[in-house]
Scaffold this motif. Structure first.
Motif, PDB file in Angstrom:
ATOM      1  N   ALA A 102       0.641  -1.489   0.175  1.00  0.00           N
ATOM      2  CA  ALA A 102      -0.232  -0.493   0.174  1.00  0.00           C
ATOM      3  C   ALA A 102       1.236   1.544   0.144  1.00  0.00           C
ATOM      4  CB  ALA A 102      -1.317  -0.403   1.593  1.00  0.00           C
ATOM      5  N   ARG A 103       0.519   2.689  -0.944  1.00  0.00           N
ATOM      6  CA  ARG A 103       0.828   3.530  -0.034  1.00  0.00           C
ATOM      7  C   ARG A 103       0.578   4.479   0.514  1.00  0.00           C
ATOM      8  NH1 ARG A 103       1.918   9.037  -4.125  1.00  0.00           N
ATOM      9  NH2 ARG A 103       3.827   9.109  -3.509  1.00  0.00           N
ATOM     10  N   TRP A 161     -18.791   8.386   3.055  1.00  0.00           N
ATOM     11  CA  TRP A 161     -18.507   7.441   1.725  1.00  0.00           C
ATOM     12  C   TRP A 161     -17.648   5.893   1.939  1.00  0.00           C
ATOM     13  CZ3 TRP A 161     -12.619  10.847   2.269  1.00  0.00           C
ATOM     14  CH2 TRP A 161     -13.602  12.352   0.749  1.00  0.00           C
ATOM     15  N   PRO A 162     -19.538   5.435   1.982  1.00  0.00           N
ATOM     16  CA  PRO A 162     -19.415   4.319   2.655  1.00  0.00           C
ATOM     17  C   PRO A 162     -18.071   2.542   1.262  1.00  0.00           C
ATOM     18  CG  PRO A 162     -21.308   4.752   0.882  1.00  0.00           C
ATOM     19  CD  PRO A 162     -20.135   5.661   1.414  1.00  0.00           C
ATOM     20  N   GLN A 163     -17.917   3.471  -0.130  1.00  0.00           N
ATOM     21  CA  GLN A 163     -16.477   2.450   0.410  1.00  0.00           C
ATOM     22  C   GLN A 163     -15.089   2.999   0.340  1.00  0.00           C
ATOM     23  OE1 GLN A 163     -17.399   5.741  -1.322  1.00  0.00           O
ATOM     24  NE2 GLN A 163     -16.804   6.911  -2.047  1.00  0.00           N
ATOM     25  N   VAL A 164     -15.179   4.168   1.504  1.00  0.00           N
ATOM     26  CA  VAL A 164     -14.147   4.071   2.135  1.00  0.00           C
ATOM     27  C   VAL A 164     -14.127   3.718   3.488  1.00  0.00           C
ATOM     28  CG1 VAL A 164     -12.258   5.598   2.584  1.00  0.00           C
ATOM     29  CG2 VAL A 164     -12.976   6.478   0.866  1.00  0.00           C
ATOM     30  N   ALA A 212      -5.012  -0.357   8.386  1.00  0.00           N
ATOM     31  CA  ALA A 212      -4.255   0.075   7.814  1.00  0.00           C
ATOM     32  C   ALA A 212      -3.448  -0.559   6.478  1.00  0.00           C
ATOM     33  CB  ALA A 212      -2.598   1.438   7.646  1.00  0.00           C
ATOM     34  N   THR A 213      -3.578  -1.756   7.127  1.00  0.00           N
ATOM     35  CA  THR A 213      -2.445  -3.261   6.151  1.00  0.00           C
ATOM     36  C   THR A 213      -3.419  -4.044   6.333  1.00  0.00           C
ATOM     37  OG1 THR A 213      -1.368  -3.716   8.516  1.00  0.00           O
ATOM     38  CG2 THR A 213      -0.359  -1.918   6.485  1.00  0.00           C
ATOM     39  N   ALA A 214      -4.621  -4.400   7.629  1.00  0.00           N
ATOM     40  CA  ALA A 214      -5.076  -5.756   7.498  1.00  0.00           C
ATOM     41  C   ALA A 214      -6.571  -5.897   6.908  1.00  0.00           C
ATOM     42  CB  ALA A 214      -4.505  -6.550   9.279  1.00  0.00           C
ATOM     43  N   ASP A 215      -6.681  -7.065   6.705  1.00  0.00           N
ATOM     44  CA  ASP A 215      -7.598  -7.828   5.840  1.00  0.00           C
ATOM     45  C   ASP A 215      -8.353  -8.460   6.918  1.00  0.00           C
ATOM     46  OD1 ASP A 215      -7.800  -5.917   3.389  1.00  0.00           O
ATOM     47  OD2 ASP A 215      -6.291  -6.842   2.611  1.00  0.00           O
ATOM     48  N   ASP A 216      -7.818  -8.978   7.443  1.00  0.00           N
ATOM     49  CA  ASP A 216      -8.689  -9.987   8.810  1.00  0.00           C
ATOM     50  C   ASP A 216     -10.352  -8.831   9.134  1.00  0.00           C
ATOM     51  OD1 ASP A 216      -8.638  -9.180  11.861  1.00  0.00           O
ATOM     52  OD2 ASP A 216      -6.549  -8.572  10.784  1.00  0.00           O
ATOM     53  N   PRO A 217     -11.215  -9.906   9.048  1.00  0.00           N
ATOM     54  CA  PRO A 217     -12.867  -9.176   9.348  1.00  0.00           C
ATOM     55  C   PRO A 217     -13.043  -8.261  10.287  1.00  0.00           C
ATOM     56  CG  PRO A 217     -12.789 -11.391   9.098  1.00  0.00           C
ATOM     57  CD  PRO A 217     -11.220 -11.486   9.306  1.00  0.00           C
ATOM     58  N   ALA A 218     -12.140  -8.139  11.358  1.00  0.00           N
ATOM     59  CA  ALA A 218     -12.219  -6.926  12.534  1.00  0.00           C
ATOM     60  C   ALA A 218     -11.539  -5.658  12.320  1.00  0.00           C
ATOM     61  CB  ALA A 218     -11.452  -7.747  13.787  1.00  0.00           C
ATOM     62  N   PRO A 234      -8.472   7.835  -0.612  1.00  0.00           N
ATOM     63  CA  PRO A 234      -7.900   6.439  -0.332  1.00  0.00           C
ATOM     64  C   PRO A 234      -8.915   5.679   0.241  1.00  0.00           C
ATOM     65  CG  PRO A 234      -7.893   7.789   1.171  1.00  0.00           C
ATOM     66  CD  PRO A 234      -8.395   8.864   0.369  1.00  0.00           C
ATOM     67  N   ALA A 235      -8.697   4.479  -0.233  1.00  0.00           N
ATOM     68  CA  ALA A 235      -9.522   3.122   0.613  1.00  0.00           C
ATOM     69  C   ALA A 235      -9.294   3.511   2.023  1.00  0.00           C
ATOM     70  CB  ALA A 235      -8.687   1.657  -0.602  1.00  0.00           C
ATOM     71  N   ARG A 236      -8.540   3.849   2.831  1.00  0.00           N
ATOM     72  CA  ARG A 236      -9.099   3.591   4.043  1.00  0.00           C
ATOM     73  C   ARG A 236      -8.282   4.941   4.836  1.00  0.00           C
ATOM     74  NH1 ARG A 236      -6.819  -2.329   5.857  1.00  0.00           N
ATOM     75  NH2 ARG A 236      -7.349  -3.516   3.489  1.00  0.00           N
ATOM     76  N   LEU A 237      -9.202   5.145   5.838  1.00  0.00           N
ATOM     77  CA  LEU A 237      -8.632   6.565   6.204  1.00  0.00           C
ATOM     78  C   LEU A 237      -8.462   6.870   8.008  1.00  0.00           C
ATOM     79  CD1 LEU A 237     -11.410   9.260   4.693  1.00  0.00           C
ATOM     80  CD2 LEU A 237      -8.407   9.578   5.037  1.00  0.00           C
ATOM     81  N   ILE A 238      -7.530   6.573   8.490  1.00  0.00           N
ATOM     82  CA  ILE A 238      -7.764   6.651   9.882  1.00  0.00           C
ATOM     83  C   ILE A 238      -7.071   7.795  10.593  1.00  0.00           C
ATOM     84  CG2 ILE A 238      -6.163   5.288  12.309  1.00  0.00           C
ATOM     85  CD1 ILE A 238      -4.961   3.613   9.504  1.00  0.00           C
ATOM     86  N   TYR A 239      -8.265   7.825  11.934  1.00  0.00           N
ATOM     87  CA  TYR A 239      -7.372   9.699  12.008  1.00  0.00           C
ATOM     88  C   TYR A 239      -7.446   8.992  14.034  1.00  0.00           C
ATOM     89  CZ  TYR A 239     -10.974  11.477   8.382  1.00  0.00           C
ATOM     90  OH  TYR A 239     -11.309  11.694   7.514  1.00  0.00           O
TER      91      TYR A 239
END
Length: 250
Positions: free
Chosen positions: A2-3, A164-167, A201-207, A112-117
């Motif tokens: 990921a970038r 933004w439900p896609q993010v 930022a990186t995981a794809d597990d359900p949690a 982006p695909a993911r945002l973390i605040y």
């Protein structure tokens, strides 16, 4: 791979977050508020973008020039100030850096695909005073202003998740970490302070594949009830739009 852009990443939790992401093989870009801080960043050779989040013009330029990312970690922030300070834009500094800047970056940067605040456990005592977000009328209280701003960050994360439900948009309490902001008496070290952001930022597990949540140590917690209030979310977005001239579109 990921970038990832990590704001406020020349030291502290932001730098540790960037370092962990780099060790995992991701393409990381740092952010500094000045060229001097960029030159002194603790990860030589890693690309760094520059922009002072206490300046609307620089924040907008950063959003325009920073590039496209899979993940943006909104880590930058300042702590409680002893005195109320006003920036060159005429805005209270804690609110501008901690609340308005991530709003502007979110609204103007490519999604982006993911945002973390990054928030704080003090969001639990934050107050969503939409009528006086900048302590223009009520007496100044630096730590309360900081707590309020961290509540704003959670409300912003939840508002973006709704619009933004896609993010995947989530907020994180990193804990009480030994940094310049946290102080030497803090209970936890830098690795603990960064681990949840790196996981989201990186995981794809359900949690981790969720949105509109508030985490600490990878645990999904209940945030301040005001953060879930759509009238608070919408009021904060409207205030940020009025102050910045930037609209967060759905």
């Amino acid at each position: 791979m990921a970038r990832v852009l990590v704001t406020g990443s020349t030291d502290g939790i932001g730098l540790e977050t960037a370092a962990q992401l780099l060790r995992l093989g991701h393409d990381v870009v740092l952010h500094a508020r000045s060229t001097a801080r960029a030159a002194a960043a603790g990860l030589p050779g890693v690309p760094t973008v520059v922009g002072d989040l206490a300046s609307l013009a620089e924040t907008k330029a950063l959003a325009r020039d920073a590039g496209v990312y899979d993940v943006v970690v909104h880590n930058a922030g300042i702590g409680g100030q002893d005195e109320r300070q006003v920036t060159g834009d005429g805005l209270e500094r804690t609110f501008q850096v901690n609340t308005l800047a991530p709003y502007v970056l979110t609204a103007l940067m490519p999604r982006p695909a993911r945002l973390i605040y990054l928030s704080s456990g003090l969001e639990s005592v934050g107050v969503a005073d939409l009528a006086d977000l900048q302590y223009e009328r009520k007496p100044w209280h630096g730590m309360q202003a900081y707590s309020d701003s961290k509540l704003h960050d959670v409300a912003l994360a939840f508002a973006v998740a709704r619009l933004w439900p896609q993010v995947r948009s989530n907020a994180v309490d990193p804990g009480w970490i030994r940094t310049k902001l946290g102080g030497p008496s803090a209970t936890d070290g830098l690795p603990e302070g960064a681990e949840t952001q790196v996981w989201l930022a990186t995981a794809d597990d359900p949690a981790a594949a969720v949105t509109g949540r508030y985490f600490k140590r990878r645990t999904d917690l209940k945030a301040n009830p005001a953060a879930y209030d759509r009238s608070v979310q919408d009021g904060l977005l409207a205030a940020c739009e009025a102050l910045s001239g930037v609209k967060l579109t759905s």
